[in-house]
Motif scaffolding. Structure first.
Motif, PDB file in Angstrom:
ATOM      1  N   ASN B 182       0.818  -1.208   0.000  1.00 33.61           N
ATOM      2  CA  ASN B 182       0.000   0.000   0.000  1.00 33.61           C
ATOM      3  C   ASN B 182       0.852   1.258   0.000  1.00 33.61           C
ATOM      4  OD1 ASN B 182      -2.407   1.504   0.083  1.00 33.61           O
ATOM      5  ND2 ASN B 182      -2.138   1.825   2.268  1.00 33.61           N
ATOM      6  N   LEU B 183       1.975   1.211   0.715  1.00 37.91           N
ATOM      7  CA  LEU B 183       2.769   2.436   0.877  1.00 37.91           C
ATOM      8  C   LEU B 183       3.856   2.529  -0.169  1.00 37.91           C
ATOM      9  CD1 LEU B 183       3.070   2.353   4.756  1.00 37.91           C
ATOM     10  CD2 LEU B 183       1.606   3.848   3.395  1.00 37.91           C
ATOM     11  N   THR B 184       4.166   3.752  -0.534  1.00 45.46           N
ATOM     12  CA  THR B 184       5.228   3.998  -1.497  1.00 45.46           C
ATOM     13  C   THR B 184       5.813   5.368  -1.200  1.00 45.46           C
ATOM     14  OG1 THR B 184       5.768   4.111  -3.849  1.00 45.46           O
ATOM     15  CG2 THR B 184       3.687   5.089  -3.196  1.00 45.46           C
ATOM     16  N   GLN B 185       6.917   5.676  -1.862  1.00 42.03           N
ATOM     17  CA  GLN B 185       7.414   7.044  -1.814  1.00 42.03           C
ATOM     18  C   GLN B 185       6.979   7.728  -3.095  1.00 42.03           C
ATOM     19  OE1 GLN B 185      11.636   7.068  -1.233  1.00 42.03           O
ATOM     20  NE2 GLN B 185      11.428   7.224   0.969  1.00 42.03           N
ATOM     21  N   MET B 186       6.358   8.882  -2.948  1.00 41.42           N
ATOM     22  CA  MET B 186       5.989   9.635  -4.147  1.00 41.42           C
ATOM     23  C   MET B 186       6.815  10.914  -4.222  1.00 41.42           C
ATOM     24  SD  MET B 186       1.893   9.186  -4.617  1.00 41.42           S
ATOM     25  CE  MET B 186       1.760  10.239  -6.055  1.00 41.42           C
ATOM     26  N   PRO B 196       0.052   6.154   0.523  1.00 36.36           N
ATOM     27  CA  PRO B 196      -0.570   5.148  -0.338  1.00 36.36           C
ATOM     28  C   PRO B 196      -0.554   5.634  -1.787  1.00 36.36           C
ATOM     29  CG  PRO B 196      -1.979   5.652   1.538  1.00 36.36           C
ATOM     30  CD  PRO B 196      -0.896   6.682   1.518  1.00 36.36           C
ATOM     31  N   ALA B 197      -0.900   4.761  -2.708  1.00 34.58           N
ATOM     32  CA  ALA B 197      -0.881   5.096  -4.130  1.00 34.58           C
ATOM     33  C   ALA B 197      -1.631   6.396  -4.403  1.00 34.58           C
ATOM     34  CB  ALA B 197      -1.522   3.963  -4.938  1.00 34.58           C
ATOM     35  N   PHE B 198      -1.017   7.251  -5.197  1.00 37.72           N
ATOM     36  CA  PHE B 198      -1.620   8.515  -5.645  1.00 37.72           C
ATOM     37  C   PHE B 198      -2.069   9.396  -4.481  1.00 37.72           C
ATOM     38  CE2 PHE B 198      -2.420   5.271  -8.923  1.00 37.72           C
ATOM     39  CZ  PHE B 198      -1.565   5.774  -9.880  1.00 37.72           C
ATOM     40  N   ALA B 200      -3.610   8.830  -1.928  1.00 39.99           N
ATOM     41  CA  ALA B 200      -4.981   8.579  -1.451  1.00 39.99           C
ATOM     42  C   ALA B 200      -4.957   8.549   0.076  1.00 39.99           C
ATOM     43  CB  ALA B 200      -5.482   7.248  -1.988  1.00 39.99           C
ATOM     44  N   GLU B 204      -9.123   5.229   1.969  1.00 40.37           N
ATOM     45  CA  GLU B 204      -9.547   4.897   0.605  1.00 40.37           C
ATOM     46  C   GLU B 204      -8.512   4.049  -0.121  1.00 40.37           C
ATOM     47  OE1 GLU B 204     -10.544   8.589  -1.345  1.00 40.37           O
ATOM     48  OE2 GLU B 204     -11.653   9.222   0.443  1.00 40.37           O
ATOM     49  N   TYR B 595     -12.833  -2.083  -2.704  1.00 42.35           N
ATOM     50  CA  TYR B 595     -12.010  -1.400  -3.702  1.00 42.35           C
ATOM     51  C   TYR B 595     -11.203  -0.315  -3.021  1.00 42.35           C
ATOM     52  CZ  TYR B 595     -15.047  -3.902  -6.807  1.00 42.35           C
ATOM     53  OH  TYR B 595     -15.713  -4.909  -7.445  1.00 42.35           O
ATOM     54  N   PRO B 596     -10.035   0.050  -3.541  1.00 44.55           N
ATOM     55  CA  PRO B 596      -9.438  -0.492  -4.756  1.00 44.55           C
ATOM     56  C   PRO B 596      -9.040  -1.967  -4.591  1.00 44.55           C
ATOM     57  CG  PRO B 596      -7.949   1.056  -3.662  1.00 44.55           C
ATOM     58  CD  PRO B 596      -9.224   1.106  -2.931  1.00 44.55           C
TER      59      PRO B 596
END
Lengths: 162, 600
Positions: B182-186, B196-198, B200, B204, B595-596
């Motif tokens: 779920n987690l990332t570096q943006m 989390p992605a984008f 979010a 969500e 979802y997602p």
């Protein structure tokens, strides 16, 4: 967030993803897929990227990390006229920041944004390799050299006249 | 997507390896090849300061705190990721290196809020400890600081990106241990943020609320969403009858919050502490566990008879349940419809117990003390609400939150005498106790299922073949001439492995126990931060906590859920029989895809 499996991606992109899935390490083609998608659509939308994630079976978090890490990827629609101001060292010392400021004032947008009418977007770029012409601005494929802040209004009207 | 676990590969490699001679801080040392400088130094009792490194996660090499001087190398080397070489000369503690480490920590602090005294992790923060031990006494670099609002959309986990130091431990645990990704570096550079992605909100996203990000976070960038204020308020309200229940694994870990060695059972002291805090009734979630077993065994036997919806997947772990809804919605029919032990007990508190005591359920306030942040989410699921739109479980506290409340109240936990739970939902079998560790639910279920299937109890109630401290265990058991294949998985990456086997038909199982957290609930996302000498995900501390539960089980005469006299009475007086209409309405639930959609 995509709540449906309804496809929004372009058929040729889906086809390319399917092809990548037959190769070894399909996940390593993520960047190529995003490139193709941006080429086709102009920029990357969240819906498109979610669908790429599902089809390629790469976590959406990875797609979002990649798409925001690389400066090349655009997440917002680009204007009809994409203005790139070189902020490389040579252009910068020749006053590129002042040119940027002039464009921002004139268009009322910041770097990375597009005007509401969808005509102009401001992008930053690093060295274009023509430091002798510094400071350099490109509008779509046209290159303008030794630009001064005073020329900015003229550059915009010339672009519109094309 | 599978990531390589470099660190684990090095440790796990048993092939014959060359021995490397090197010198660390003027002391010669021999270690197998592929050892890192950090590991080699540890054999000499040298603990090189570190921040992003975690022995059970992949190598990151991002924080640079563990730098050492290596003769002949142009730059300082990160000891976590540099392997030893023959004849290497390493200095871990030269004045230059100490200065470099101090500078690095000062640079991290430069972009970190100055609010240690009011921070939730004050006194338990790795960054704070590091700054102190490295001698940072003033903040010399004062520059621009990142600014983010606190992200508190989730019912379980809150995220404070200003306190994040970008060590990526949370990103790694979420991907490598939990398989959730779920987690990332943006973004990048100064704008880098863990999300989390984008970007979010957690609520969500595919977040399963397990809280492992909180456990591995060196600072307070991740925390559980606090419920202590509501609980204090309920305790102070004379109109409320406040009922508390404690999960099986609390007793095995809470002592660590008060300086007791890991593995010290503290059931009685916890009960006393809860009474002193002002709870009107103290129940044991173990009773709910016993009830879960009776209902689940009944469900299992029905499915076994009809040979349908097998394997049965356990449903006690709310992290696993949300994971299933995001990642394996196709397996929802396989999940046991049993509510979790906490939910069963909460429901019975506001129905059975309320009736018995002539209390208005509206005036009962139920608090669950759980090792788990996902329980906070579970309690708020609409399926677990009464008809009058109020929840069966009013508040969930993590072990950490209860430890804090006990300290805030000024109780000296270690000197409290042992108290007893209240009737009728305070008596439990040993089978209920072992729910708190991986394999425990399976063992408890098999004790009852075998007894019901064969008409006689197992000769040895200790089903060691399903006791696991590893992440994945399969076992086979002969019952009535039929082989029952069972499996136990903890850590959802392990769950994926076993579920993929089920889906491909590679193996047929009859029952699978799944727990979101490594080690089961004892390793939950709400458990105390490990004491000195231990670390999060440490198999040793998990073993010690599990041993406390097995010892309690061994010490009880009552070791099978269906023999619990208060469970028998509950059925006689109220529920009639396992799987009855009333039992179904009160003790069972349903799940739906979310979802997602997760990426397997």
């Amino acid at each position: 967030m995509t709540n449906s499996t309804q496809t929004k991606l372009y058929p040729e992109i889906i086809e390319f993803i399917e092809e990548c899935l037959t190769r070894e390490h399909p996940e390593s083609y993520l960047i190529s897929i995003l490139h193709k998608l941006q080429e086709r659509h102009g920029y990357l939308t969240r819906e498109h990227m979610y669908e790429v994630a599902q089809r390629l079976q790469v976590p959406a978090s990875v797609v979002s990390g990649v798409s925001t890490f690389y400066h090349f990827f655009r997440l917002k629609p680009r204007g009809r006229y994409a203005i790139s101001i070189c902020l490389g060292t040579a252009c910068f010392v020749k006053g590129a920041d002042k040119i940027l400021e002039a464009f921002r004032k004139k268009l009322g947008i910041n770097m990375g944004e597009t005007t509401k009418d969808g005509l102009f977007s401001l992008e930053n770029t690093r060295c274009l390799g023509v430091c002798g012409l510094a400071p350099v601005v490109t509008i779509n494929d046209k290159i303008y050299s030794r630009v001064t802040p005073q020329q900015v209004p003229d550059l915009l009207s010339r672009a519109l006249a094309d | 997507m599978r990531r390589m676990l470099h660190g684990m590969q090095i440790r796990g490699c048993t092939q014959k390896m060359k021995t490397i001679n090197l010198i660390i801080d003027e002391t010669p040392v021999k270690v197998p090849e592929q050892t890192t400088i950090m590991q080699a130094a540890e054999t000499l009792g040298i603990h090189i300061p570190r921040l992003c490194y975690h022995p059970h996660l992949s190598l990151e090499g991002a924080c640079r705190i563990c730098v050492v001087e290596v003769d002949g190398a142009r730059n300082y080397q990160t000891s976590c990721s540099t392997q030893v070489r023959e004849g290497m000369q390493v200095r871990t503690n030269s004045p230059d290196i100490r200065q470099a480490r101090r500078d690095l920590v000062e640079l991290i602090l430069d972009n970190h809020p100055k609010e240690c005294q009011t921070c939730e992790r004050d006194g338990q923060c790795e960054l704070q400890d590091l700054a102190y031990s490295l001698g940072v006494r003033e903040r010399l670099f004062e520059g621009k600081r990142k600014q983010y609002p606190i992200e508190d959309s989730s019912l379980s986990v809150i995220r404070d990106s200003e306190k994040c130091i970008l060590c990526r431990r949370c990103v790694r645990v979420c991907a490598e241990i939990q398989g959730v990704h779920n987690l990332t570096q943006m973004h990048r550079g100064f704008n880098t943020v863990v999300t989390p992605a984008f970007e979010a909100p957690l609520m969500e996203s595919v977040c399963i609320n397990c809280g492992q990000c909180i456990n591995v976070c060196p600072t307070a960038a991740f925390l559980e969403k606090k419920s202590t204020d509501e609980v204090w308020a309920a305790l102070a309200d004379p109109a409320k009858h406040v009922v508390v229940q404690i999960a099986p694994s609390i007793r095995a870990a809470i002592g660590e919050g008060f300086g007791l060695p890991p593995g010290t059972p503290a059931t009685g002291q916890t009960v006393t502490a809860l009474r002193r805090l002002g709870f009107d009734t103290v129940f044991d979630t173990n009773f709910g566990a016993d009830l879960t077993i009776v209902e689940e065994a009944h469900e299992f036997m029905q499915r076994l008879e009809k040979n349908e919806r097998l394997p049965l997947l356990t449903s006690c772990s709310p992290g696993w349940i949300k994971f299933m809804e995001h990642f394996y919605p196709e397996l929802i029919p396989h999940a046991s419809s049993c509510r979790s032990p906490m939910m069963m007990l909460s429901v019975l508190t506001k129905t059975y117990y309320a009736e018995k005591k002539s209390l208005d359920p509206e005036n009962i306030y139920v608090v669950g003390v759980m090792p788990c942040t996902a329980k906070k989410f579970e309690a708020q699921r609409p399926e677990h609400y009464m008809e009058n739109q109020s929840p069966y479980t009013d508040a969930v506290l993590t072990t950490r939150e209860l430890v804090w409340m006990i300290k805030a109240y000024g109780l000296d936990f270690t000197r409290l005498s042992a108290g007893d739970f209240d009737h009728p939902m305070g008596v439990s079998s040993g089978a209920g106790d072992i729910f708190g560790t991986t394999g425990g639910v399976m063992e408890a279920a098999l004790r009852t299922a075998v007894a019901k299937l064969t008409g006689q109890a197992l000769t040895d109630l200790n089903l060691t073949q399903v006791r696991a401290t590893e992440g994945l265990k399969e076992a086979a058991l002969e019952v009535n001439g039929k082989v029952l294949n069972v499996a136990v998985a903890n850590g959802l990456n392990n769950a994926k492995i076993i579920l993929e086997k089920v889906k491909s038909g590679e193996k047929t199982f009859h029952m699978i126990e799944l727990m979101a957290c490594p080690g089961g609930c004892i390793g939950g996302g709400g458990q105390p931060y490990p004491p000195d000498g231990h670390y999060v995900l440490d198999p040793e501390i998990l073993k010690l906590r599990a041993s406390a539960l097995y010892a309690i089980d061994q010490g009880k005469k009552l070791r099978q859920s269906h023999e619990n006299p208060y469970i028998i009475k509950l059925y006689e007086e109220y529920l009639k029989h396992p799987g009855s209409e009333l039992a179904h309405r009160l003790l069972h639930t349903s799940y739906s895809p979310r979802y997602p959609k997760g990426i397997k």
